[in-house]
Design a protein around this motif. Structure first.
Motif, PDB file in Angstrom:
ATOM      1  N   PHE A 238       0.668  -1.051  -0.123  1.00 29.11           N
ATOM      2  CA  PHE A 238      -0.037  -0.017   0.179  1.00 29.11           C
ATOM      3  C   PHE A 238       0.763   1.335   0.042  1.00 29.11           C
ATOM      4  O   PHE A 238       2.036   1.442   0.586  1.00 29.11           O
ATOM      5  N   ARG A 239       0.234   2.363  -0.515  1.00 28.44           N
ATOM      6  CA  ARG A 239       0.927   3.746  -0.718  1.00 28.44           C
ATOM      7  C   ARG A 239      -0.142   4.743  -0.005  1.00 28.44           C
ATOM      8  O   ARG A 239      -1.101   4.739  -0.410  1.00 28.44           O
ATOM      9  N   GLN A 240       0.379   5.295   0.834  1.00 27.19           N
ATOM     10  CA  GLN A 240      -0.207   6.364   1.277  1.00 27.19           C
ATOM     11  C   GLN A 240       0.360   7.836   1.195  1.00 27.19           C
ATOM     12  O   GLN A 240       1.409   7.929   1.477  1.00 27.19           O
ATOM     13  N   THR A 241      -0.445   8.417   0.530  1.00 28.15           N
ATOM     14  CA  THR A 241      -0.049   9.736   0.062  1.00 28.15           C
ATOM     15  C   THR A 241      -0.593  11.138   0.820  1.00 28.15           C
ATOM     16  O   THR A 241      -1.820  10.881   1.277  1.00 28.15           O
ATOM     17  N   ALA A 242      -0.082  12.093   1.029  1.00 28.93           N
ATOM     18  CA  ALA A 242      -0.630  13.180   1.592  1.00 28.93           C
ATOM     19  C   ALA A 242      -0.212  14.708   0.842  1.00 28.93           C
ATOM     20  O   ALA A 242       1.315  14.572   0.699  1.00 28.93           O
ATOM     21  N   VAL A 243      -0.735  15.389   0.286  1.00 32.23           N
ATOM     22  CA  VAL A 243      -0.740  16.444  -0.483  1.00 32.23           C
ATOM     23  C   VAL A 243      -1.050  17.945   0.130  1.00 32.23           C
ATOM     24  O   VAL A 243      -2.117  17.990   0.546  1.00 32.23           O
ATOM     25  N   LEU A 244       0.162  18.575   0.160  1.00 34.31           N
ATOM     26  CA  LEU A 244      -0.433  20.062   0.620  1.00 34.31           C
ATOM     27  C   LEU A 244      -1.424  20.828  -0.151  1.00 34.31           C
ATOM     28  O   LEU A 244      -1.101  20.745  -1.200  1.00 34.31           O
ATOM     29  N   THR A 245      -2.269  21.544   0.467  1.00 33.58           N
ATOM     30  CA  THR A 245      -3.363  22.331  -0.351  1.00 33.58           C
ATOM     31  C   THR A 245      -2.664  23.518  -0.614  1.00 33.58           C
ATOM     32  O   THR A 245      -1.816  24.089  -0.029  1.00 33.58           O
ATOM     33  N   ASP A 246      -3.067  24.390  -1.619  1.00 33.92           N
ATOM     34  CA  ASP A 246      -2.676  25.648  -2.074  1.00 33.92           C
ATOM     35  C   ASP A 246      -3.010  26.573  -0.996  1.00 33.92           C
ATOM     36  O   ASP A 246      -2.321  27.368  -0.836  1.00 33.92           O
ATOM     37  N   GLU A 247      -4.104  26.322  -0.298  1.00 35.64           N
ATOM     38  CA  GLU A 247      -4.410  27.413   0.787  1.00 35.64           C
ATOM     39  C   GLU A 247      -3.413  27.385   1.766  1.00 35.64           C
ATOM     40  O   GLU A 247      -3.062  28.447   2.459  1.00 35.64           O
ATOM     41  N   LEU A 248      -3.083  26.067   2.210  1.00 36.12           N
ATOM     42  CA  LEU A 248      -2.315  25.963   3.395  1.00 36.12           C
ATOM     43  C   LEU A 248      -0.827  26.303   3.124  1.00 36.12           C
ATOM     44  O   LEU A 248      -0.203  26.902   3.748  1.00 36.12           O
ATOM     45  N   ALA A 249      -0.332  26.094   1.649  1.00 36.31           N
ATOM     46  CA  ALA A 249       0.883  26.607   1.226  1.00 36.31           C
ATOM     47  C   ALA A 249       1.024  28.098   1.263  1.00 36.31           C
ATOM     48  O   ALA A 249       1.965  28.654   1.694  1.00 36.31           O
ATOM     49  N   ASP A 250      -0.131  28.902   1.054  1.00 28.12           N
ATOM     50  CA  ASP A 250      -0.197  30.313   1.140  1.00 28.12           C
ATOM     51  C   ASP A 250       0.043  30.621   2.632  1.00 28.12           C
ATOM     52  O   ASP A 250       0.581  31.873   2.816  1.00 28.12           O
ATOM     53  N   ASP A 251      -0.718  30.210   3.471  1.00 27.06           N
ATOM     54  CA  ASP A 251      -0.631  30.449   4.989  1.00 27.06           C
ATOM     55  C   ASP A 251       1.114  30.111   5.504  1.00 27.06           C
ATOM     56  O   ASP A 251       1.500  31.009   6.050  1.00 27.06           O
ATOM     57  N   ILE A 252       1.531  29.119   4.858  1.00 26.49           N
ATOM     58  CA  ILE A 252       2.977  28.765   5.217  1.00 26.49           C
ATOM     59  C   ILE A 252       3.958  29.931   4.713  1.00 26.49           C
ATOM     60  O   ILE A 252       4.695  30.365   5.375  1.00 26.49           O
ATOM     61  N   LYS A 253       3.716  30.291   3.589  1.00 31.09           N
ATOM     62  CA  LYS A 253       4.316  31.296   2.996  1.00 31.09           C
ATOM     63  C   LYS A 253       4.546  32.623   3.617  1.00 31.09           C
ATOM     64  O   LYS A 253       5.318  33.377   3.997  1.00 31.09           O
ATOM     65  N   ILE A 254       3.223  33.011   4.275  1.00 40.30           N
ATOM     66  CA  ILE A 254       2.879  34.352   5.108  1.00 40.30           C
ATOM     67  C   ILE A 254       4.016  34.213   6.394  1.00 40.30           C
ATOM     68  O   ILE A 254       4.512  35.048   6.850  1.00 40.30           O
ATOM     69  N   ILE A 255       3.650  32.783   7.063  1.00 37.31           N
ATOM     70  CA  ILE A 255       4.424  32.636   8.084  1.00 37.31           C
ATOM     71  C   ILE A 255       5.835  32.822   8.046  1.00 37.31           C
ATOM     72  O   ILE A 255       6.551  33.344   8.793  1.00 37.31           O
ATOM     73  N   LEU A 256       6.435  32.111   6.993  1.00 38.99           N
ATOM     74  CA  LEU A 256       7.794  32.148   6.562  1.00 38.99           C
ATOM     75  C   LEU A 256       8.195  33.535   6.280  1.00 38.99           C
ATOM     76  O   LEU A 256       9.574  33.769   6.678  1.00 38.99           O
ATOM     77  N   ILE A 257       7.542  34.537   5.813  1.00 36.83           N
ATOM     78  CA  ILE A 257       8.075  35.708   5.412  1.00 36.83           C
ATOM     79  C   ILE A 257       8.071  36.641   6.407  1.00 36.83           C
ATOM     80  O   ILE A 257       8.842  37.620   6.397  1.00 36.83           O
ATOM     81  N   LEU A 258       7.245  36.426   7.555  1.00 38.40           N
ATOM     82  CA  LEU A 258       7.317  37.370   8.795  1.00 38.40           C
ATOM     83  C   LEU A 258       8.449  37.693   9.529  1.00 38.40           C
ATOM     84  O   LEU A 258       8.778  38.857   9.585  1.00 38.40           O
ATOM     85  N   PRO A 259       9.332  36.572   9.520  1.00 41.55           N
ATOM     86  CA  PRO A 259      10.679  37.061  10.432  1.00 41.55           C
ATOM     87  C   PRO A 259      11.467  37.810   9.406  1.00 41.55           C
ATOM     88  O   PRO A 259      12.349  38.571   9.767  1.00 41.55           O
ATOM     89  N   ASP A 260      11.474  37.616   8.011  1.00 43.61           N
ATOM     90  CA  ASP A 260      12.353  38.442   7.148  1.00 43.61           C
ATOM     91  C   ASP A 260      11.681  39.795   6.966  1.00 43.61           C
ATOM     92  O   ASP A 260      12.701  40.719   6.740  1.00 43.61           O
ATOM     93  N   ILE A 261      10.311  40.181   7.197  1.00 45.32           N
ATOM     94  CA  ILE A 261      10.172  41.363   7.069  1.00 45.32           C
ATOM     95  C   ILE A 261      10.599  42.497   8.042  1.00 45.32           C
ATOM     96  O   ILE A 261      11.338  43.518   7.439  1.00 45.32           O
ATOM     97  N   GLY A 262      10.785  42.037   9.219  1.00 44.60           N
ATOM     98  CA  GLY A 262      11.502  42.992  10.080  1.00 44.60           C
ATOM     99  C   GLY A 262      12.900  43.212   9.708  1.00 44.60           C
ATOM    100  O   GLY A 262      13.431  44.109   9.984  1.00 44.60           O
ATOM    101  N   VAL A 263      13.454  42.164   9.077  1.00 48.01           N
ATOM    102  CA  VAL A 263      14.870  42.110   8.868  1.00 48.01           C
ATOM    103  C   VAL A 263      15.230  43.281   7.698  1.00 48.01           C
ATOM    104  O   VAL A 263      16.000  43.989   7.599  1.00 48.01           O
ATOM    105  N   TYR A 264      14.315  43.022   6.540  1.00 51.82           N
ATOM    106  CA  TYR A 264      14.193  43.866   5.448  1.00 51.82           C
ATOM    107  C   TYR A 264      13.927  45.516   5.863  1.00 51.82           C
ATOM    108  O   TYR A 264      14.594  46.285   5.454  1.00 51.82           O
ATOM    109  N   VAL A 265      12.861  45.656   6.849  1.00 48.99           N
ATOM    110  CA  VAL A 265      12.796  46.943   7.380  1.00 48.99           C
ATOM    111  C   VAL A 265      14.216  47.345   8.254  1.00 48.99           C
ATOM    112  O   VAL A 265      14.422  48.514   8.167  1.00 48.99           O
ATOM    113  N   ALA A 266      14.692  46.491   8.703  1.00 45.71           N
ATOM    114  CA  ALA A 266      16.026  47.020   9.520  1.00 45.71           C
ATOM    115  C   ALA A 266      16.911  47.378   8.638  1.00 45.71           C
ATOM    116  O   ALA A 266      17.533  48.270   8.648  1.00 45.71           O
ATOM    117  N   TYR A 267      17.045  46.322   7.421  1.00 43.15           N
ATOM    118  CA  TYR A 267      18.152  47.055   6.593  1.00 43.15           C
ATOM    119  C   TYR A 267      17.735  48.311   5.787  1.00 43.15           C
ATOM    120  O   TYR A 267      18.660  49.324   5.603  1.00 43.15           O
TER     121      TYR A 267
END
Length: 508
Positions: free
Chosen positions: A443-472
């Motif tokens: 058997f093969r069990q597969t799980a695929v990330l949805t586009d909606e969750l992928a967009d949420d993750i991108k926002i989470i990932l960019i938040l730490p960099d926003i402050g750094v870019y503003v600091a620059y």
């Protein structure tokens, strides 16, 4: 005075230089503190408690999971008594595809920052993704009750074996060592097996303390997934860390069925380790890339460990990939730490060649093993006595991809094969059956990330960099200001010496 400042050159210098230095200092502080501030806020969402993002995605997974089941059809079963040169030829049927839905039941939060729960898995057929017809296809395989329920295997040294063998033959309970049944019965619906019914009836008539060591399934029908659909208890009871004490404990297994180890394997192989595979603690910015990750698999009553392979990108998100390599089912042949997978007495190990792991104690005492599909990465001995295997790393590799900062799975492809060690265990019906490790399904069990969750993750990932870019940006402004302050201090706001002052007019 107009717009001209009345401040002295010294004051101008101090204000300009101080402002520029202060701006640079603020930029440096922002660059260092902003990621830590965002992390302190974000990690509150990595706790398995109502109201957090991790809990919401765990209790109602946004990731679509599929289960694909392949059955091995024994195409030349009627010729099994041909002689020494006979080899079973197996043909792959499927995949028979199902959507897999996970529900949580009997949740209980404990005082030691853990959560106890059971899980209900529900499968729905997906005909458009199925190869063949789930309702009408048939499969030929070894009669599982003769082997899986270990009638011969369990009684091979028991005086009751001749009695059971005679019971089968004289009462004409079954006349062949093979099944030829609909696929749906072999998977979920279950097959009404007269031998299983007779054995259950026989055991009920024997006092419990005198019963032979036959471990029968707790059902009157046999199917590889029979009794699992919508069951709350089949997978057992899990206890995992909530992460309320430390984010690195989120989703990490503590107990299974009330114990921190199983009795099926020795040493670390019997220890309850890893996560359930759906919730992972974030680790990327805390401790680097782990060389391996571990998943606890109730199907095999053990944990499986995946080794780090490389970096990947999914949906524009950078992730890390781990795979199952030859170490997973080694049995101590090449890797000393896997010797505890052997279930025989220590002095007799290893019993199995590398590539298949004994799960007999986990599966009602049956002579069952698990491996990768098609015996991928397994010893050549498993391929020598059968035909039809076509191992392919692209098709049969076990792999998992995670986004390290959040611990969210980007892609999962978990696949395992179930095999039975067939041979003549002393039963008349098994005479002539070749001694082979026979694949019966994978058997093969597969799980695929949805586009909606992928967009949420991108926002989470960019938040730490926003402050750094503003600091620059602020830092750049501060540096420009500092350069201008120095320039004007040298050219415009110079201190005027007394001798350079114009002569005062003397009143007449």
């Amino acid at each position: 005075m107009g717009c001209c400042s009345t401040r002295s050159p010294t004051a101008k210098r101090l204000w300009a230089l101080g402002g520029a230095v202060g701006t640079c200092a603020f930029a440096i502080a922002l660059g260092f503190l902003w990621p830590a501030l965002i992390w302190s806020i974000a990690k509150q969402e990595f706790v398995l408690e109502p109201g957090t993002e991790v809990y919401k995605n765990w209790i109602d997974p946004p990731i679509e999971t599929e289960l694909q089941i392949y059955l091995w059809n024994w195409t030349n079963a009627q010729d099994y008594r041909q002689g020494e040169n006979y080899k079973p030829h197996l043909e792959q049927l499927g995949p028979y595809t199902f959507v897999e839905v996970h529900e949580r039941a009997n949740l209980n939060w404990n005082d030691n920052y853990t959560l106890t729960f059971q899980q209900r898995r529900i499968w729905y057929p997906v005909p458009e993704k199925t190869v063949g017809n789930y309702e009408t296809d048939r499969v030929v395989t070894i009669n599982p009750v003769l082997v899986v329920t270990t009638v011969g295997y369990a009684l091979r040294d028991d005086p009751l074996l001749p009695f059971v063998d005679g019971l089968i033959m004289l009462n004409n309970i079954i006349t062949t060592p093979f099944y030829d049944v609909p696929v749906r019965e072999m998977i979920f619906d279950g097959y009404d097996d007269p031998l299983l019914r007779s054995l259950l009836s026989l055991l009920e008539q024997i006092p419990e303390d005198q019963r032979p060591p036959i471990k029968l399934p707790p059902y009157d029908r046999f199917g590889w997934f029979f009794g699992r659909n919508e069951s709350e208890t089949y997978d057992g009871t899990f206890q995992v860390g909530t992460g309320a004490d430390h984010v690195q404990n989120t989703g990490v297994m503590r107990l299974w069925n009330g114990a921190n180890r199983t009795d099926y394997y020795r040493g670390t192989c019997g220890t309850i380790r890893g996560t359930t595979g759906e919730v992972w603690p974030p680790f990327g910015r805390l401790r680097g890339t782990p060389p391996n990750v571990t998943v606890f698999a109730p199907d095999v009553c053990s944990s499986v460990t995946l080794q780090y392979l490389d970096e990947v990108e999914r949906y524009g998100i950078a992730g890390l990939r781990w795979i199952g390599n030859d170490r997973m089912f080694d049995n101590g042949v090449h890797y000393e730490e896997t010797a505890c997978q052997c279930t025989a007495p220590e002095e007799e190990c290893p019993v199995l060649d590398n590539g298949a792991m004994d799960v007999s104690e986990c599966k009602f005492g049956a002579p069952a093993t698990i491996s990768y599909p098609h015996f991928y990465l397994a010893n050549d001995s498993y391929h020598a006595d059968i035909t039809g295997m076509q191992p392919d790393p692209n098709e049969h590799r076990f792999e998992m991809e995670l986004e390290p900062y959040t611990g969210v799975p980007l892609s999962v492809k978990a696949q395992l094969q179930v095999n039975l060690h067939t041979r003549n265990y002393g039963l008349t019906l098994l005479q002539g059956i070749p001694s082979v490790m026979l694949p019966v399904l994978w058997f093969r069990q597969t799980a695929v990330l949805t586009d909606e969750l992928a967009d949420d993750i991108k926002i989470i990932l960019i938040l730490p960099d926003i402050g750094v870019y503003v600091a620059y940006g602020i830092g750049a402004i501060g540096i420009v200001g500092l350069v201008l302050a120095i320039y004007f201090s040298v050219t415009r706001w110079k201190l005027v010496r007394p001798e350079e002052l114009p002569p005062k007019e003397v009143s007449q």
